[in-house]
Scaffold this motif. Structure first.
Motif, PDB file in Angstrom:
ATOM      1  N   MET A 188       0.854  -1.193   0.000  1.00  0.00           N
ATOM      2  CA  MET A 188       0.000   0.000   0.000  1.00  0.00           C
ATOM      3  C   MET A 188       0.886   1.238   0.000  1.00  0.00           C
ATOM      4  SD  MET A 188      -3.248   1.000   0.547  1.00  0.00           S
ATOM      5  CE  MET A 188      -4.143   2.359   1.195  1.00  0.00           C
ATOM      6  N   TRP A 189       0.661   2.108  -0.954  1.00  0.00           N
ATOM      7  CA  TRP A 189       1.435   3.341  -1.077  1.00  0.00           C
ATOM      8  C   TRP A 189       0.571   4.531  -0.688  1.00  0.00           C
ATOM      9  CZ3 TRP A 189       6.443   2.775  -1.848  1.00  0.00           C
ATOM     10  CH2 TRP A 189       6.880   1.584  -2.414  1.00  0.00           C
ATOM     11  N   THR A 190       1.194   5.491  -0.025  1.00  0.00           N
ATOM     12  CA  THR A 190       0.510   6.699   0.407  1.00  0.00           C
ATOM     13  C   THR A 190       1.231   7.900  -0.188  1.00  0.00           C
ATOM     14  OG1 THR A 190      -0.054   5.617   2.497  1.00  0.00           O
ATOM     15  CG2 THR A 190      -0.240   8.010   2.426  1.00  0.00           C
ATOM     16  N   ILE A 191       0.473   8.873  -0.673  1.00  0.00           N
ATOM     17  CA  ILE A 191       1.050  10.116  -1.181  1.00  0.00           C
ATOM     18  C   ILE A 191       1.100  11.113  -0.030  1.00  0.00           C
ATOM     19  CG2 ILE A 191       0.761  12.052  -2.766  1.00  0.00           C
ATOM     20  CD1 ILE A 191      -0.536  10.132  -4.728  1.00  0.00           C
ATOM     21  N   LEU A 192       2.292  11.673   0.174  1.00  0.00           N
ATOM     22  CA  LEU A 192       2.533  12.620   1.263  1.00  0.00           C
ATOM     23  C   LEU A 192       3.305  13.821   0.744  1.00  0.00           C
ATOM     24  CD1 LEU A 192       4.010   9.925   3.657  1.00  0.00           C
ATOM     25  CD2 LEU A 192       1.736  10.923   3.873  1.00  0.00           C
ATOM     26  N   ASN A 193       3.227  14.926   1.473  1.00  0.00           N
ATOM     27  CA  ASN A 193       4.109  16.050   1.194  1.00  0.00           C
ATOM     28  C   ASN A 193       5.533  15.631   1.536  1.00  0.00           C
ATOM     29  OD1 ASN A 193       2.271  18.129   0.359  1.00  0.00           O
ATOM     30  ND2 ASN A 193       1.589  18.246   2.470  1.00  0.00           N
ATOM     31  N   ALA A 194       6.462  15.972   0.667  1.00  0.00           N
ATOM     32  CA  ALA A 194       7.862  15.655   0.937  1.00  0.00           C
ATOM     33  C   ALA A 194       8.359  16.493   2.106  1.00  0.00           C
ATOM     34  CB  ALA A 194       8.709  15.929  -0.294  1.00  0.00           C
ATOM     35  N   CYS A 195       9.286  15.923   2.843  1.00  0.00           N
ATOM     36  CA  CYS A 195       9.935  16.649   3.931  1.00  0.00           C
ATOM     37  C   CYS A 195      11.441  16.637   3.669  1.00  0.00           C
ATOM     38  CB  CYS A 195       9.578  16.029   5.278  1.00  0.00           C
ATOM     39  SG  CYS A 195      10.090  14.330   5.476  1.00  0.00           S
ATOM     40  N   PRO A 196      12.204  17.474   4.359  1.00  0.00           N
ATOM     41  CA  PRO A 196      13.647  17.527   4.109  1.00  0.00           C
ATOM     42  C   PRO A 196      14.345  16.164   4.234  1.00  0.00           C
ATOM     43  CG  PRO A 196      12.991  19.388   5.457  1.00  0.00           C
ATOM     44  CD  PRO A 196      11.780  18.496   5.338  1.00  0.00           C
ATOM     45  N   GLU A 197      13.840  15.306   5.082  1.00  0.00           N
ATOM     46  CA  GLU A 197      14.445  13.987   5.262  1.00  0.00           C
ATOM     47  C   GLU A 197      14.269  13.098   4.031  1.00  0.00           C
ATOM     48  OE1 GLU A 197      12.245  15.347   7.533  1.00  0.00           O
ATOM     49  OE2 GLU A 197      13.832  16.040   8.877  1.00  0.00           O
ATOM     50  N   ASP A 198      13.347  13.449   3.143  1.00  0.00           N
ATOM     51  CA  ASP A 198      13.103  12.672   1.930  1.00  0.00           C
ATOM     52  C   ASP A 198      14.088  12.999   0.811  1.00  0.00           C
ATOM     53  OD1 ASP A 198      10.833  11.416   3.029  1.00  0.00           O
ATOM     54  OD2 ASP A 198       9.548  13.088   2.407  1.00  0.00           O
ATOM     55  N   LEU A 199      14.827  14.083   0.949  1.00  0.00           N
ATOM     56  CA  LEU A 199      15.652  14.573  -0.142  1.00  0.00           C
ATOM     57  C   LEU A 199      16.690  13.552  -0.613  1.00  0.00           C
ATOM     58  CD1 LEU A 199      16.115  16.824  -2.111  1.00  0.00           C
ATOM     59  CD2 LEU A 199      17.622  17.927  -0.444  1.00  0.00           C
ATOM     60  N   GLU A 200      17.307  12.836   0.286  1.00  0.00           N
ATOM     61  CA  GLU A 200      18.322  11.862  -0.112  1.00  0.00           C
ATOM     62  C   GLU A 200      17.729  10.779  -1.025  1.00  0.00           C
ATOM     63  OE1 GLU A 200      21.327   8.638   1.951  1.00  0.00           O
ATOM     64  OE2 GLU A 200      20.762  10.419   3.096  1.00  0.00           O
ATOM     65  N   ALA A 201      16.569  10.252  -0.661  1.00  0.00           N
ATOM     66  CA  ALA A 201      15.910   9.233  -1.488  1.00  0.00           C
ATOM     67  C   ALA A 201      15.426   9.827  -2.809  1.00  0.00           C
ATOM     68  CB  ALA A 201      14.748   8.605  -0.724  1.00  0.00           C
ATOM     69  N   ILE A 202      14.915  11.046  -2.771  1.00  0.00           N
ATOM     70  CA  ILE A 202      14.479  11.720  -3.996  1.00  0.00           C
ATOM     71  C   ILE A 202      15.663  11.872  -4.948  1.00  0.00           C
ATOM     72  CG2 ILE A 202      13.697  13.941  -4.939  1.00  0.00           C
ATOM     73  CD1 ILE A 202      11.895  14.188  -2.423  1.00  0.00           C
ATOM     74  N   LEU A 203      16.795  12.315  -4.416  1.00  0.00           N
ATOM     75  CA  LEU A 203      17.984  12.511  -5.252  1.00  0.00           C
ATOM     76  C   LEU A 203      18.466  11.200  -5.862  1.00  0.00           C
ATOM     77  CD1 LEU A 203      19.881  15.108  -3.071  1.00  0.00           C
ATOM     78  CD2 LEU A 203      19.015  15.479  -5.404  1.00  0.00           C
ATOM     79  N   ALA A 204      18.409  10.119  -5.115  1.00  0.00           N
ATOM     80  CA  ALA A 204      18.835   8.823  -5.642  1.00  0.00           C
ATOM     81  C   ALA A 204      17.956   8.404  -6.818  1.00  0.00           C
ATOM     82  CB  ALA A 204      18.803   7.762  -4.542  1.00  0.00           C
ATOM     83  N   ILE A 205      16.641   8.602  -6.688  1.00  0.00           N
ATOM     84  CA  ILE A 205      15.723   8.274  -7.789  1.00  0.00           C
ATOM     85  C   ILE A 205      15.962   9.213  -8.968  1.00  0.00           C
ATOM     86  CG2 ILE A 205      13.292   8.160  -8.490  1.00  0.00           C
ATOM     87  CD1 ILE A 205      12.677   7.392  -5.525  1.00  0.00           C
ATOM     88  N   GLU A 206      16.133  10.486  -8.686  1.00  0.00           N
ATOM     89  CA  GLU A 206      16.383  11.483  -9.730  1.00  0.00           C
ATOM     90  C   GLU A 206      17.623  11.118 -10.545  1.00  0.00           C
ATOM     91  OE1 GLU A 206      16.024  15.398 -11.704  1.00  0.00           O
ATOM     92  OE2 GLU A 206      14.609  14.144 -10.637  1.00  0.00           O
ATOM     93  N   LYS A 207      18.709  10.796  -9.852  1.00  0.00           N
ATOM     94  CA  LYS A 207      19.976  10.476 -10.536  1.00  0.00           C
ATOM     95  C   LYS A 207      19.864   9.215 -11.381  1.00  0.00           C
ATOM     96  CE  LYS A 207      22.917  12.764  -7.176  1.00  0.00           C
ATOM     97  NZ  LYS A 207      23.866  12.585  -6.059  1.00  0.00           N
ATOM     98  N   SER A 208      19.076   8.257 -10.931  1.00  0.00           N
ATOM     99  CA  SER A 208      18.943   7.018 -11.694  1.00  0.00           C
ATOM    100  C   SER A 208      17.913   7.128 -12.813  1.00  0.00           C
ATOM    101  CB  SER A 208      18.573   5.855 -10.766  1.00  0.00           C
ATOM    102  OG  SER A 208      17.260   5.998 -10.283  1.00  0.00           O
ATOM    103  N   SER A 209      17.159   8.226 -12.840  1.00  0.00           N
ATOM    104  CA  SER A 209      16.063   8.367 -13.803  1.00  0.00           C
ATOM    105  C   SER A 209      16.361   9.299 -14.970  1.00  0.00           C
ATOM    106  CB  SER A 209      14.806   8.870 -13.091  1.00  0.00           C
ATOM    107  OG  SER A 209      14.400   7.959 -12.097  1.00  0.00           O
ATOM    108  N   PHE A 210      17.263  10.255 -14.779  1.00  0.00           N
ATOM    109  CA  PHE A 210      17.455  11.298 -15.784  1.00  0.00           C
ATOM    110  C   PHE A 210      18.927  11.490 -16.137  1.00  0.00           C
ATOM    111  CE2 PHE A 210      13.604  12.544 -13.355  1.00  0.00           C
ATOM    112  CZ  PHE A 210      12.688  12.445 -14.383  1.00  0.00           C
ATOM    113  N   PRO A 211      19.205  11.766 -17.404  1.00  0.00           N
ATOM    114  CA  PRO A 211      20.591  11.994 -17.812  1.00  0.00           C
ATOM    115  C   PRO A 211      21.142  13.324 -17.290  1.00  0.00           C
ATOM    116  CG  PRO A 211      19.123  12.301 -19.688  1.00  0.00           C
ATOM    117  CD  PRO A 211      18.291  11.777 -18.544  1.00  0.00           C
TER     118      PRO A 211
END
Length: 118
Positions: free
Chosen positions: A1-24
């Motif tokens: 089960m996935w929940t949509i939430l507002n991002a918080c500063p602690e999420d930035l590291e995981a966001i960056l990892a996905i970003e780097k693996s997703s875009f050139p």
């Protein structure tokens, strides 16, 4: 089960990892931080019950316009409807806030994104 939430500063590291693996040409940490500081900017994430972040969407709501800026889903969770759910939720939420038009930019070569947006 996935929940949509507002991002918080602690999420930035995981966001960056996905970003780097997703875009050139990924956004930098500074780009995310400055975007998140804007009053009209919104960053949402999806997390499972264990707190694992699977994706994110960044968008602006300015007057009656929505600008989809960045959306990515971690590769193990792609093709499960997370990206489509993000787009639908952004549009639903934004319409309730008075939006009536959505803009997005996507590279012509990004077939997966173009298919999702269509």
């Amino acid at each position: 089960m996935w929940t949509i939430l507002n991002a918080c500063p602690e999420d930035l590291e995981a966001i960056l990892a996905i970003e780097k693996s997703s875009f050139p040409d990924p956004w930098t940490p500074e780009m995310f931080r400055s975007d998140m500081a804007l009053p009209f900017s919104h960053t949402w994430v999806t997390k499972n019950d264990a707190g694992r972040l699977s994706g994110y969407v960044c968008f602006w709501l300015v007057m009656d316009e929505v600008h989809l800026l960045d959306l990515a889903v971690d590769s193990p969770y792609r093709r499960q409807g997370i990206g489509e759910t993000f787009i639908r939720k952004v549009i639903e939420w934004s319409v309730k806030k008075g939006a009536n038009i959505v803009f997005l930019e996507v590279r012509e070569s990004n077939r997966a994104a173009r298919a999702l947006y269509q």
